[in-house]
Scaffold this motif. Structure first.
Motif, PDB file in Angstrom:
ATOM      1  N   ARG A 153       0.926  -1.088   0.122  1.00 18.69           N
ATOM      2  CA  ARG A 153      -0.115   0.020  -0.028  1.00 18.69           C
ATOM      3  C   ARG A 153       1.051   1.176   0.042  1.00 18.69           C
ATOM      4  N   ASN A 154       1.426   1.350  -1.091  1.00 20.18           N
ATOM      5  CA  ASN A 154       2.541   2.409  -1.250  1.00 20.18           C
ATOM      6  C   ASN A 154       2.117   3.355  -2.304  1.00 20.18           C
ATOM      7  N   TRP A 155       1.620   4.703  -2.313  1.00 23.14           N
ATOM      8  CA  TRP A 155       1.088   5.515  -3.505  1.00 23.14           C
ATOM      9  C   TRP A 155       2.104   6.717  -3.397  1.00 23.14           C
ATOM     10  N   ASP A 156       1.976   7.254  -4.446  1.00 21.21           N
ATOM     11  CA  ASP A 156       2.407   8.542  -4.732  1.00 21.21           C
ATOM     12  C   ASP A 156       1.302   9.591  -4.375  1.00 21.21           C
ATOM     13  N   TYR A 157       1.601  10.522  -3.479  1.00 17.78           N
ATOM     14  CA  TYR A 157       0.589  11.496  -3.108  1.00 17.78           C
ATOM     15  C   TYR A 157       1.082  12.882  -3.368  1.00 17.78           C
ATOM     16  N   ARG A 158       1.918  13.154  -4.395  1.00 16.87           N
ATOM     17  CA  ARG A 158       2.416  14.402  -4.620  1.00 16.87           C
ATOM     18  C   ARG A 158       1.502  15.147  -5.889  1.00 16.87           C
ATOM     19  N   TYR A 159       0.177  14.831  -5.685  1.00 18.52           N
ATOM     20  CA  TYR A 159      -0.567  15.513  -6.608  1.00 18.52           C
ATOM     21  C   TYR A 159      -1.960  16.233  -5.720  1.00 18.52           C
ATOM     22  N   THR A 160      -2.732  16.577  -6.599  1.00 19.23           N
ATOM     23  CA  THR A 160      -3.850  17.239  -6.053  1.00 19.23           C
ATOM     24  C   THR A 160      -5.015  16.817  -6.453  1.00 19.23           C
ATOM     25  N   TRP A 161      -5.880  16.587  -5.314  1.00 16.24           N
ATOM     26  CA  TRP A 161      -7.266  15.633  -5.359  1.00 16.24           C
ATOM     27  C   TRP A 161      -8.419  16.554  -5.144  1.00 16.24           C
ATOM     28  N   ILE A 162      -9.369  16.415  -6.053  1.00 16.90           N
ATOM     29  CA  ILE A 162     -10.736  17.112  -5.907  1.00 16.90           C
ATOM     30  C   ILE A 162     -11.308  16.728  -4.672  1.00 16.90           C
ATOM     31  N   ARG A 163     -11.125  15.429  -4.132  1.00 19.16           N
ATOM     32  CA  ARG A 163     -11.826  14.932  -3.105  1.00 19.16           C
ATOM     33  C   ARG A 163     -11.582  15.661  -1.904  1.00 19.16           C
ATOM     34  N   ASP A 164     -10.221  16.533  -1.582  1.00 17.28           N
ATOM     35  CA  ASP A 164      -9.894  17.004  -0.534  1.00 17.28           C
ATOM     36  C   ASP A 164     -10.568  18.597  -0.634  1.00 17.28           C
ATOM     37  N   THR A 165     -10.945  18.908  -1.886  1.00 16.56           N
ATOM     38  CA  THR A 165     -11.458  20.332  -1.762  1.00 16.56           C
ATOM     39  C   THR A 165     -12.251  20.993  -0.864  1.00 16.56           C
ATOM     40  N   SER A 166     -13.362  20.584  -0.547  1.00 12.24           N
ATOM     41  CA  SER A 166     -14.491  21.139   0.328  1.00 12.24           C
ATOM     42  C   SER A 166     -13.541  21.258   1.875  1.00 12.24           C
ATOM     43  N   PHE A 167     -12.959  20.196   2.306  1.00 11.83           N
ATOM     44  CA  PHE A 167     -12.625  20.296   3.526  1.00 11.83           C
ATOM     45  C   PHE A 167     -11.263  21.150   3.773  1.00 11.83           C
ATOM     46  N   THR A 168     -10.318  21.028   2.471  1.00 14.80           N
ATOM     47  CA  THR A 168      -9.455  21.989   2.371  1.00 14.80           C
ATOM     48  C   THR A 168      -9.759  23.319   2.529  1.00 14.80           C
ATOM     49  N   LEU A 169     -10.645  23.946   1.869  1.00 16.38           N
ATOM     50  CA  LEU A 169     -11.443  25.382   1.784  1.00 16.38           C
ATOM     51  C   LEU A 169     -11.538  25.681   3.170  1.00 16.38           C
ATOM     52  N   GLN A 170     -12.325  24.732   3.851  1.00 17.37           N
ATOM     53  CA  GLN A 170     -12.861  24.850   5.260  1.00 17.37           C
ATOM     54  C   GLN A 170     -11.459  25.462   6.047  1.00 17.37           C
ATOM     55  N   ALA A 171     -10.505  24.358   6.182  1.00 18.52           N
ATOM     56  CA  ALA A 171      -9.395  24.521   6.774  1.00 18.52           C
ATOM     57  C   ALA A 171      -8.633  25.837   6.355  1.00 18.52           C
ATOM     58  N   LEU A 172      -8.556  26.232   5.073  1.00 16.71           N
ATOM     59  CA  LEU A 172      -8.059  27.557   4.503  1.00 16.71           C
ATOM     60  C   LEU A 172      -8.686  28.707   4.864  1.00 16.71           C
ATOM     61  N   ALA A 173     -10.038  28.723   5.344  1.00 12.66           N
ATOM     62  CA  ALA A 173     -10.933  29.677   5.705  1.00 12.66           C
ATOM     63  C   ALA A 173     -10.490  30.120   7.073  1.00 12.66           C
ATOM     64  N   THR A 174     -10.303  28.871   8.042  1.00 13.41           N
ATOM     65  CA  THR A 174      -9.786  28.982   9.451  1.00 13.41           C
ATOM     66  C   THR A 174      -8.455  29.504   9.573  1.00 13.41           C
ATOM     67  N   ALA A 175      -7.385  28.944   8.960  1.00 11.48           N
ATOM     68  CA  ALA A 175      -6.386  29.079   9.254  1.00 11.48           C
ATOM     69  C   ALA A 175      -5.515  29.849   8.339  1.00 11.48           C
ATOM     70  N   THR A 176      -5.915  30.296   7.173  1.00  6.56           N
ATOM     71  CA  THR A 176      -5.252  31.202   6.325  1.00  6.56           C
ATOM     72  C   THR A 176      -6.212  32.098   5.670  1.00  6.56           C
ATOM     73  N   CYS A 177      -6.607  32.339   4.617  1.00 11.77           N
ATOM     74  CA  CYS A 177      -7.543  33.469   4.078  1.00 11.77           C
ATOM     75  C   CYS A 177      -8.121  33.159   2.696  1.00 11.77           C
ATOM     76  N   GLU A 178      -8.778  34.097   2.198  1.00  9.22           N
ATOM     77  CA  GLU A 178      -9.847  33.734   1.057  1.00  9.22           C
ATOM     78  C   GLU A 178      -8.868  33.856  -0.059  1.00  9.22           C
ATOM     79  N   VAL A 179      -7.618  34.344  -0.139  1.00  4.85           N
ATOM     80  CA  VAL A 179      -6.749  34.408  -1.336  1.00  4.85           C
ATOM     81  C   VAL A 179      -6.417  33.053  -1.378  1.00  4.85           C
TER      82      VAL A 179
END
Length: 602
Positions: A267-293
């Motif tokens: 179970r060894n995978w290459d994770y150096r890419y961008t997943w759409i799956r992560d989008t909504s939770f990523t944006l929630q985190a960015l809104a909390t810890a970073t900003c709209e930019v």
């Protein structure tokens, strides 16, 4: 094979690429100029795949930290005869500040050692091995350092001390007295380009100070979270920025490939890419810890990368390269033994070929967050989002590979249906912005059909919980998302029963949560997932169960290493962090769970 613990590494980033440095001063992973470039140093995956170490010749006590509000690493060696401080950084562009971090990063690894007390003899070993160890370059001593040539790369090492070359490895020693400093730098270029310039000690020192100032300027502008665990949330926000490819706004899932989910397994995978799956939770985190930019840049990247596929009537691809590349074909690197013998080592990721219908919901949920204040939308973006909603409405009844990318026949996964419900729900909310009032009635009707299917086929009375797939009795931590996306309230009896089932039947004795326990077609057992443990904390907070929520959060957060980095998983037998590192999803889960617990009054 490499045996050093994954958690022994600290990450450096220039918001284009990443390096991993061990606690004793060895750079065992470096990809330039992009996160997904072939590694120049890959001892992380094989002892013969390259490294660059600087350390005292005598035993020393080691402490390390990131300089405050930066990802510039400071490692202190306390020896019998003296103390030296090693500072490591991937250089940001000159005078880059705030949101411009990474725009002009030159791809230079900077290393500075200062003797602060007594007298210390240091040794350095430099063994570049481009293309994941396939290339053993020819080394040529030059004034002020070395030039290494091999394959598609030319590497210039700036080093103001004599180095002895033996084959494709260079070694040197130097003694520093209190107040003396040694400055080194490494830069790569293509074999057909001019050799990278040699950097003077003054230049290295100045570029480190400028990189520190750049990170601190970004951190000062991104202190959006106030509440419990401020330090952890702030650090996780920096990690997300560090995993961002600045030219496009893409965020990679992790800085590495093939660090295993099961030690010694496949179970060894290459994770150096961008997943759409992560989008909504990523944006929630960015809104909390970073900003709209950062939010806007990430969403714009995904929209650009995926827009034309809907026009062609194709499934929306689930993941992309950091430049928007679509073909991420997977291949093994058989010459590498893998971390602790975990083979095969892979580059590329064939999950890009899978069908995952949850991606429609992730994109529309992200759009709902980003455009929640009725920000004007251009015509192309409106057309794209309407297309996403229509595709979800047409395909929600079809099987897919699901959130966890199971490599087998498609199934009717609960999470996939849930995210299609999210797609319809967010499309209805966005309809005034999209200018498509005529479609609202149809979207509402589809939303209700999906809701009914989830409530009747997703709930399993025998299991006493919402389960992994329609008709299945197997539990899946992804069911914790039911309250997190607003499908049901956190205190709904069925949600509470599902949360309790996950907490008792998917959780190990440490309090860490497995994704699932069902067979998935791959050999070996995987570890517990830190993301899923943060999901449990998040769901408990939404149910008003403050004390258990805090306990689950603190259990997961305790697996951060000494510089605040989280791996993907924890080995169920040993309690050791495993999986690709550092893992964006783990840090995203931390940020969102901390936010939910704070908002619940916990």
């Amino acid at each position: 094979m490499s045996t050093r613990p994954i958690s022994d590494h600290a990450m450096l980033s220039d918001c284009r690429s990443a390096a991993l440095v061990t606690s004793d001063g060895s750079v065992d992973w470096l990809c330039l100029p992009r996160f997904d470039s072939p590694a120049l140093f890959a001892r992380l995956l094989d002892e013969d795949a390259g490294y660059w170490s600087i350390r005292p010749t005598c035993p020393a006590e080691v402490t390390r930290r990131y300089l405050e509000h930066t990802l510039v690493l400071e490692t202190t060696f306390h020896g019998r005869d003296g103390t030296v401080v090693l500072v490591d950084a991937l250089a940001l562009g000159s005078r880059e500040r705030g949101h411009s971090l990474g725009v002009g990063s030159p791809g230079v690894l900077l290393r500075e050692v200062t003797c602060v007390e007594g007298r210390v003899t240091l040794e350095t070993e430099y063994a570049p091995r481009p293309e994941f160890g396939l290339v053993r370059p020819l080394m040529e001593p030059v004034r002020g350092g070395l030039v290494a040539r091999g394959g598609a790369n030319v590497l210039t090492l700036s080093a103001p001390v004599p180095l002895r070359v033996s084959g494709s490895t260079a070694r040197g020693t130097v003694t520093l007295k209190a107040g003396q400093r040694l400055c080194l730098a490494l830069q790569a270029s293509s074999s057909w380009a001019p050799d990278p310039p040699r950097r003077s000690p003054w230049h290295v020192h100045r570029r480190i100070k400028d990189t520190v100032a750049g990170w601190r300027s970004w951190s000062r502008a991104h202190l959006g979270y106030r509440g419990p665990w401020e330090k952890e949330v702030d650090q996780s926000g920096r990690v997300l920025r560090a995993l961002t490819f600045a030219p496009t706004g893409a965020i990679v899932a992790a800085a590495t490939t093939s660090l295993p989910e099961s030690v010694g397994g496949e179970r060894n995978w290459d994770y150096r890419y961008t997943w759409i799956r992560d989008t909504s939770f990523t944006l929630q985190a960015l809104a909390t810890a970073t900003c709209e930019v950062e939010e806007a840049a990430f969403f714009a990247f995904l929209a650009r990368a995926s827009a034309t596929q809907l026009d062609q009537g194709a499934d929306l691809q689930i993941m992309y390269g950091v430049g928007g590349e679509r073909d991420l074909s997977e291949r093994p690197l058989p010459h590498l033994t893998g971390w602790r013998g975990s083979a095969p080592v892979r580059v590329g990721n064939d999950a890009w070929r899978q069908r995952q219908i949850d991606v429609y919901g992730e994109l529309l949920d992200a759009a709902g967050q980003l455009y929640r204040h009725a920000r004007p939308l251009d015509g192309l973006t409106c057309s794209f989002l309407v297309g996403v909603a229509e595709m979800a409405a047409r395909r929600w009844q079809e099987p897919d590979q699901g959130l966890w990318e199971v490599r087998g026949p498609g199934r009717h996964y609960l999470h996939s249906k849930l995210m299609c419900w999210v797609a319809m729900d967010r499309a209805v909310a966005l309809a005034p912005v999209l200018g498509v009032a005529d479609r609202v009635a149809g979207w509402k009707q589809t939303r209700e059909r999906i809701r009914e299917a989830i409530l009747t086929q997703g709930w399993n009375p025998k299991a006493g919980a919402f389960t992994q797939a329609f008709g299945s009795e197997d539990l899946d931590a992804a069911a914790l998302m039911l309250p997190m996306v607003g499908f049901l309230p956190g205190d709904d009896p069925r949600v509470r029963a599902t949360v309790d089932a996950v907490a008792t039947r998917l959780t190990d004795e440490r309090g860490l949560v497995h994704r699932y326990r069902a067979a998935d077609g791959l050999a070996g057992d995987e570890g517990t997932f830190l993301l899923c443990t943060f999901w449990l904390a998040h769901a408990l907070a939404l149910a008003g169960r403050k004390a258990p929520a805090r306990q689950a959060f603190e259990t997961a957060a305790s697996y951060a290493n000494d510089v605040g980095l989280l791996a993907e998983e924890v080995d169920s037998l040993t309690g050791e962090p495993i999986g690709n590192f550092p893992q964006a999803f783990s840090h995203i889960g931390l940020i969102n769970a901390a936010d939910a617990i704070r908002d619940s009054g916990g």
